[in-house]
Design a protein around this motif. Structure first.
Motif, PDB file in Angstrom:
ATOM      1  N   ASP A  75       0.790  -1.124   0.159  1.00 31.04           N
ATOM      2  CA  ASP A  75      -0.041   0.042   0.032  1.00 31.04           C
ATOM      3  C   ASP A  75       0.914   1.220  -0.114  1.00 31.04           C
ATOM      4  O   ASP A  75       0.525   2.258  -0.632  1.00 31.04           O
ATOM      5  N   ASN A 120      -0.803   4.917  -1.152  1.00 32.55           N
ATOM      6  CA  ASN A 120      -1.875   5.023  -0.408  1.00 32.55           C
ATOM      7  C   ASN A 120      -1.626   5.337   0.949  1.00 32.55           C
ATOM      8  O   ASN A 120      -0.689   4.885   1.476  1.00 32.55           O
ATOM      9  N   ASP A 137      -8.939   2.833  -5.027  1.00 33.49           N
ATOM     10  CA  ASP A 137      -8.550   3.992  -4.250  1.00 33.49           C
ATOM     11  C   ASP A 137      -9.475   5.077  -4.095  1.00 33.49           C
ATOM     12  O   ASP A 137     -10.056   5.518  -4.961  1.00 33.49           O
ATOM     13  N   LYS A 173      -6.419   3.745   0.922  1.00 35.98           N
ATOM     14  CA  LYS A 173      -6.930   2.614   0.337  1.00 35.98           C
ATOM     15  C   LYS A 173      -8.307   2.721   0.488  1.00 35.98           C
ATOM     16  O   LYS A 173      -9.154   3.660   1.131  1.00 35.98           O
TER      17      LYS A 173
END
Length: 124
Positions: free
Chosen positions: A5, A10, A88, A107
Motif C-alpha cells: 500500500d 496509499n 483507491d 486505501k
C-alpha cells in the motif's frame, strides 16, 4: 499499513498521540492534532490550526521538511470515493496561488469521509 500500500501511494491513518509526540517541537500553544495520515515515511497532519505536510528525506529519513499550510490558504478541495474497479479513494487540495493541487491516495477502506469532514470544518 501494508508495504505494498505504501509503495502504491496509499495513505493510512496514524494515531493522534504518536503524531502529537513527533510534532511537539513545532506545535504551538493550544494546537492539537485532529487527524493524520502516512504514506511510507511522509505524513500529512490536520491540526485545529493548520495542515502540516511532513516530508522525510534521505536514506535514513532523519532530514525532515515541514510544510505548514494555514487553512485560509486552501481555496477548495475534493474527495473521490473508491468504486468497484477503482480501488483507491482520492483527496485533492488546492492552495491559493497554485494551479496544481496536492494529491493523496487512500486505501479503499480508508476514512476519506473523515478527511473531507475535517477539511470542511476548518476551511468552510
Amino acid at each position: 499499513m501494508g508495504f505494498l500500500d505504501g509503495l502504491m501511494g496509499n495513505a493510512s491513518e496514524v494515531d493522534h498521540e504518536k503524531l502529537s509526540k513527533e510534532l511537539k517541537g513545532i506545535l504551538i500553544n493550544e494546537e492539537k492534532v485532529e487527524s493524520g495520515y502516512k504514506v511510507i515515511r511522509d505524513s500529512f497532519i490536520f491540526t485545529n490550526k493548520r495542515l502540516i505536510l511532513v516530508d522525510k528525506q534521505g536514506v535514513t529519513g532523519k532530514k525532515v521538511e515541514y510544510h505548514s499550510i494555514p487553512y485560509k490558504s486552501i481555496t477548495h478541495f475534493s474527495t473521490e470515493t473508491a468504486g468497484s474497479f477503482d480501488l483507491d479513494s482520492e483527496l485533492k487540495i488546492w492552495l491559493s496561488g497554485q494551479s496544481t493541487p496536492i494529491e493523496k491516495l487512500f486505501k479503499k477502506d480508508s476514512p476519506i469521509e473523515d478527511v473531507q469532514r475535517t477539511l470542511a470544518q476548518y476551511v468552510l
